[in-house]
Enzyme design. Structure first.
Site, short mmCIF file in Angstrom:
data_model
loop_
_atom_site.label_atom_id
_atom_site.label_comp_id
_atom_site.label_asym_id
_atom_site.label_seq_id
_atom_site.Cartn_x
_atom_site.Cartn_y
_atom_site.Cartn_z
N LEU A 122 0.81 -1.21 0.00
CA LEU A 122 0.00 0.00 0.00
C LEU A 122 0.85 1.27 0.00
CD1 LEU A 122 -2.04 -1.30 3.03
CD2 LEU A 122 -2.72 -1.55 0.62
N MET A 171 8.29 -3.01 -5.87
CA MET A 171 7.93 -1.62 -6.16
C MET A 171 7.69 -0.83 -4.88
SD MET A 171 7.60 0.55 -8.60
CE MET A 171 7.85 2.11 -7.77
N LYS A 172 7.08 -1.47 -3.89
CA LYS A 172 6.83 -0.80 -2.62
C LYS A 172 8.14 -0.41 -1.95
CE LYS A 172 4.86 0.50 1.26
NZ LYS A 172 4.25 1.84 1.38
N LEU A 173 9.13 -1.32 -1.99
CA LEU A 173 10.42 -0.99 -1.39
C LEU A 173 11.10 0.15 -2.13
CD1 LEU A 173 11.97 -4.45 -0.46
CD2 LEU A 173 10.80 -2.82 1.02
N ASN A 176 9.43 3.28 -1.00
CA ASN A 176 9.85 3.67 0.34
C ASN A 176 11.31 4.10 0.38
OD1 ASN A 176 7.25 2.99 1.00
ND2 ASN A 176 7.81 1.77 2.79
#
Length: 298
Positions: A122, A171-173, A176
């Site tokens: 998310l 992609m989330k990493l 972030n």
């Protein structure tokens, strides 16, 4: 996927509470797992959810189980319990920020048990989770995503398929990495400025509205300048965890991690000195204090 599903939800914390509430309001039968914070569990039960005593009980009562957990160790333990229960679970959707190396391994284990793993991490905050307008980065085949999309739409305003299982967490990493990198840069820039006659309010007034402005900048400086402790509710220990995953992924990929390791070390320091429960904008206070600067709020 049929309109009404039997949905399990593990991890009804800051983000999960709102997500689970929206799944329930979309008309699905919801089972939640007990949480150390009883308030969200009790609220969801009052709204019509059922509370399971353990993961095995939930697995026997669910077709789809959502995970919204602190990291890969907790995800791995939950997936193992779900598989061991031998229930009717068809999909496990991990919305946590997890290590993609672990996610791909879990997807293989799930496939052998007849379960499809989807990573759907998310973006945005608990406010958007409650409002049902989160951003989702989904790792799944187009066919699988089409099947689970109605459930994701219960709490998401934007859903982007970024690749197969594991790609969502990758992609989330990366997302972030960029945002925590900005946080580290802001903190160091503010410290340099403070030593040379530029206060935080002046810094904010110059950047705000310019090319380097962004949503992250705005929430970060709502704390730095405005003193709003809840402007960006993401703990420094979680930032450290995510950056450890980024460095691990870089190492796994054979990529030199000069920048990511440096950023990780900043958040590692914050947690090591006992500031892990503070929120990300407070990294500015940590860096200031380590440099002998007393933070001030406007």
């Amino acid at each position: 996927m049929a309109e009404r599903q039997r949905v399990g939800f593990i991890g009804v914390g800051l983000m999960g509470h709102g997500m689970a509430k929206n799944i329930l309001e979309a008309g699905h039968k919801l089972t939640v797992l007990g949480h150390r914070n009883r308030k969200p569990v009790d609220d969801l039960v009052k709204r019509g959810a059922t509370e399971a005593s353990d993961v095995g009980e939930m697995a026997l009562a669910s077709d789809v189980i959502f995970l919204c957990l602190p990291g890969s160790p907790q995800v791995e333990a939950s997936v193992a319990d779900i598989i061991a229960a031998k229930g009717d679970v068809r999909f496990i959707i991990d919305t946590s920020t997890s290590n993609p190396v672990s996610t791909r391994m879990l997807a293989e284990r799930c496939a052998k048990a007849g379960i499809t793993m989807v990573d759907a991490p998310l973006s945005r905050t608990p406010k958007e989770a409650w409002e049902g307008t989160l951003d989702v980065m989904a790792g799944a085949s187009e066919e699988v995503l089409a099947e689970v999309r109605p459930l994701l739409e219960a709490f998401a305003g934007k859903i982007v398929r970024v690749g197969e299982c594991g790609a969502g967490h990758t992609m989330k990493l990366l997302n972030n990495f960029v945002s925590m990198g900005y946080g580290a840069i802001y903190a160091e820039a503010l410290a340099i400025g403070a030593k040379n006659g530029i206060d935080a309010a002046t810094f904010e007034s110059v950047i705000s509205g310019g090319r380097m402005d962004c949503g992250f900048f705005q929430t970060f400086f709502k704390y730095v300048v405005g003193g709003d402790r809840d402007a960006h509710k993401f703990a420094l220990r979680n930032a450290h965890k995510d950056m450890r995953y980024v460095v691990s992924l870089a190492n796994e990929s054979g990529i030199a991690s000069h920048v990511s390791s440096s950023i990780k070390n900043g958040y590692a320091t914050a947690e090591a000195i006992g500031r892990g429960d503070d929120y990300v904008p407070m990294i500015a206070d940590v860096i200031a204090e380590l440099n002998g600067i007393r933070p001030s709020k406007a």
